[in-house]
Design an enzyme around this catalytic site. Structure first.
Site, PDB file in Angstrom:
ATOM      1  N   ARG A   1      10.548 -30.375  -6.772  1.00  0.00           N
ATOM      2  CA  ARG A   1      10.738 -30.348  -5.325  1.00  0.00           C
ATOM      3  C   ARG A   1       9.662 -31.119  -4.583  1.00  0.00           C
ATOM      4  NH1 ARG A   1      13.290 -26.072  -2.973  1.00  0.00           N
ATOM      5  NH2 ARG A   1      11.594 -25.507  -1.589  1.00  0.00           N
TER       6      ARG A   1
ATOM      7  N   ARG B   1       3.531 -39.636  -3.947  1.00  0.00           N
ATOM      8  CA  ARG B   1       3.756 -40.981  -3.405  1.00  0.00           C
ATOM      9  C   ARG B   1       2.500 -41.832  -3.535  1.00  0.00           C
ATOM     10  NH1 ARG B   1       5.857 -38.089   1.640  1.00  0.00           N
ATOM     11  NH2 ARG B   1       7.940 -37.419   1.036  1.00  0.00           N
TER      12      ARG B   1
ATOM     13  N   ARG C   1      11.188 -13.692  -6.058  1.00  0.00           N
ATOM     14  CA  ARG C   1       9.895 -13.521  -5.410  1.00  0.00           C
ATOM     15  C   ARG C   1      10.156 -13.098  -3.975  1.00  0.00           C
ATOM     16  NH1 ARG C   1       5.601 -12.975  -8.129  1.00  0.00           N
ATOM     17  NH2 ARG C   1       4.266 -14.024  -6.596  1.00  0.00           N
TER      18      ARG C   1
ATOM     19  N   ARG D   1      -0.214 -19.778   2.326  1.00  0.00           N
ATOM     20  CA  ARG D   1      -0.266 -20.734   3.442  1.00  0.00           C
ATOM     21  C   ARG D   1      -0.358 -20.010   4.769  1.00  0.00           C
ATOM     22  NH1 ARG D   1       5.827 -23.298   2.401  1.00  0.00           N
ATOM     23  NH2 ARG D   1       6.864 -21.315   2.234  1.00  0.00           N
TER      24      ARG D   1
ATOM     25  N   GLU E   1       0.971 -16.060   4.731  1.00  0.00           N
ATOM     26  CA  GLU E   1       2.077 -15.770   3.818  1.00  0.00           C
ATOM     27  C   GLU E   1       1.534 -15.384   2.447  1.00  0.00           C
ATOM     28  OE1 GLU E   1       5.265 -18.714   3.923  1.00  0.00           O
ATOM     29  OE2 GLU E   1       5.511 -18.503   1.764  1.00  0.00           O
TER      30      GLU E   1
ATOM     31  N   TYR F   1      18.267 -21.289  -4.879  1.00  0.00           N
ATOM     32  CA  TYR F   1      17.504 -21.616  -3.690  1.00  0.00           C
ATOM     33  C   TYR F   1      18.287 -22.677  -2.940  1.00  0.00           C
ATOM     34  CZ  TYR F   1      13.893 -22.578  -0.407  1.00  0.00           C
ATOM     35  OH  TYR F   1      13.206 -22.700   0.770  1.00  0.00           O
TER      36      TYR F   1
ATOM     37  N   ASP G   1      18.355 -24.785   0.760  1.00  0.00           N
ATOM     38  CA  ASP G   1      17.827 -25.034   2.086  1.00  0.00           C
ATOM     39  C   ASP G   1      18.943 -24.807   3.097  1.00  0.00           C
ATOM     40  OD1 ASP G   1      15.134 -25.634   1.996  1.00  0.00           O
ATOM     41  OD2 ASP G   1      15.502 -27.632   1.166  1.00  0.00           O
TER      42      ASP G   1
END
Ligand code: FAD
Ligand code: UDP
Length: 426
Positions: A180, A184, A258, A289, A311, A359, A361
């Protein structure tokens, strides 16, 4: 006893993006009455947001939700309910007292190693580090990561964060989770690479109010399907977007998830961290985070206060909200068993993130729902074909998420595995 009346032609369990999208299509295109149930006290599923009374800041109760897609049909669908702002997501990572940009890009590499590489130089340097790991065919998360970014970057930005996020030996996690996250070799530090991205200007809840406000849709919140199931006519078609294992009373055991704990704090400072999301890569920091929601809406006037949310991640128990499917080997085996039962269940279609143990989005949940409406729900409701019972998952997920675990678009330059249409997938 029919406590909701018996005029509904479709019952939808779950008022998240999947359930809401199907409800709207059936109501608006087929002009048929739909009943939507949700056990929570609000609609919107995990995409729910609300405005804080004290600070006036809109926050996402289940963690920052960034909308992004390259799917024209999804974008057309969602933007009929709200304009979107032009926010583009950037994420930062704190490691040993310094802040870096994530996903790993040329700036991260140069800052971390104290170098001044150009793209080709950075690529060669990382390739050399990766080659030192001597892994030809990575079999798990850790092997995949180190074989592609080398050990130093893995240990700084991935190992600790992943240990907190999954509490599972990275060698037991599937490779797809790390796929995921792109890597770069240019300075592009945008988190996503989709054609469209932004936040709904009036918030997610305003979108749900519009979608589910259709006169043919009746919504009942605070209602657990399993408390009222016996009162619903079994001949009426249902779309179930709750947890797959719960539907079958955990007959084969629990599917691994989770869950997250969120800790909100209101602060008398205008800007706490300068960005919407900052990751904490080090294992000695207990949270993964911090979200600071005011940054998601630069077009709004915010006051001198801010609202932040830490979190924390842990294994889900039955009473917890399931957030991330883990997808270990035993989960995959159990999922196949439940899938067979789902296929034999008459008049019920299993859909969405929880119903298919994937999962998804938001854009994938909407895309899958639009597809499900066209391919199964509308034909069944209008008598155009006979439903072959079973989870919509495999059929629908092929266009959105090919595995039991998350996949996310990878940037053009990424070295981690990517699929051919990678840019559109998150
Ligand atoms: P959900 O939104 O989970 O909705 C399912 C609904 O079913 C819930 O409201 C639940 O209460 C209800 N339900 C379950 N069981 C029952 C029952 N027995 N009776 C009645 N109702 C029931 N996506 C993005 O695109 N961008 C992001 O940045 C992003 N960030 C995320 C961050 C986190 C922490 C998480 C967990 C997810 C994130 N997502 C993001 C994914 C997004 O939340 C999902 O795509 C979306 O929620 C999927 O919609 P859904 O309808 O399938 O499921
Ligand atoms: N990840 C990491 N460090 C980061 C960000 C992500 O190690 O700073 C890993 C972690 O294992 C995570 C996965 O990459 O679960 C996917 O990251 P993503 O940002 O997609 O996770 P999400 O936002 O969905 O929680």
């Amino acid at each position: 006893m029919a406590i909701f009346g018996n005029e509904h032609r479709l019952v939808i369990v779950g008022a998240g993006f999947c359930g809401a999208t199907i409800a709207y299509k059936v109501a608006s295109e087929l002009d048929l009455p739909v009943l939507v149930l949700d056990r929570r006290g609000h609609v919107g599923g995990n995409s729910y947001s609300k405005f804080d009374d004290e600070t006036g800041i809109e926050y996402h109760q289940y963690g920052s939700h960034l909308f992004h897609t390259s799917n024209e049909a999804v974008w057309k669908f969602i933007t009929q309910f709200s304009p979107f702002n032009n926010y583009r997501h950037r994420v930062f990572s704190r490691h040993r007292g310094k802040t870096y940009t994530i996903p790993i890009n040329l700036m991260t590499i140069n800052q971390f190693f104290g170098t001044d590489f150009d793209p080709a130089g950075a690529r060669a340097f990382i390739a050399q580090q990766a080659a030192a790991e001597n892994i030809e065919a990575p079999r798990n998360f850790e092997e995949k990561a180190v074989s592609q970014i080398g050990r130093p970057l893995y240990e700084a930005f991935i190992k600790g964060y992943t240990a907190k996020q999954w509490e599972t030996d990275p060698a037991a996690l599937p490779t797809e989770i790390i796929s995921r996250l792109p890597v770069r070799f240019g300075f592009n530090d945008f988190y996503f690479g989709d054609l469209y991205e932004g936040l709904p200007t009036a918030g997610y809840s305003a979108i749900f109010d519009k979608i589910l406000g259709h006169p043919k849709i009746k919504v009942v919140t605070g209602c657990d399907y399993f408390d009222v199931r016996g009162t619903i006519d079994p001949q009426v078609l249902s779309v179930y977007t709750g947890p797959l294992d719960r539907y079958f009373d955990y007959k084969f055991g629990e599917l691994g998830w989770r869950t997250l704990d969120f800790e909100i704090e209101r602060l008398d400072v205008e800007d706490f961290q300068g960005a919407a999301v900052v990751n904490y890569a080090d294992i000695d920091v207990p949270f993964t985070r911090i979200h600071e929601f005011k940054h998601l809406h630069p077009e709004r006037r915010h006051g001198n206060k801010t609202l932040i949310m830490r979190e924390y991640s842990r294994f889900a128990r039955r009473a917890d909200e399931p957030y991330y499917p883990i997808g270990r080997q035993d989960d995959k085996r159990r999922y196949s068993q439940y899938k067979k039962l789902a296929e034999a269940e008459a008049n019920v279609i299993f859909a969405g993130r929880l119903g298919t143990y994937r999962y998804l989005d938001m854009h994938q949940a909407i895309g899958a729902a639009l597809n499900l409406y066209e391919k199964k729900v509308a034909p069944l409701l209008t008598g155009r074909c006979v439903k072959s019972d079973g989870p919509e998952s495999d059929d629908l997920q092929r266009q959105s998420s090919p595995s039991l675990v998350p996949t996310r678009n990878a940037g053009v330059d990424e070295v981690m595995e990517r699929r051919p249409r990678a840019r559109s997938d998150r």
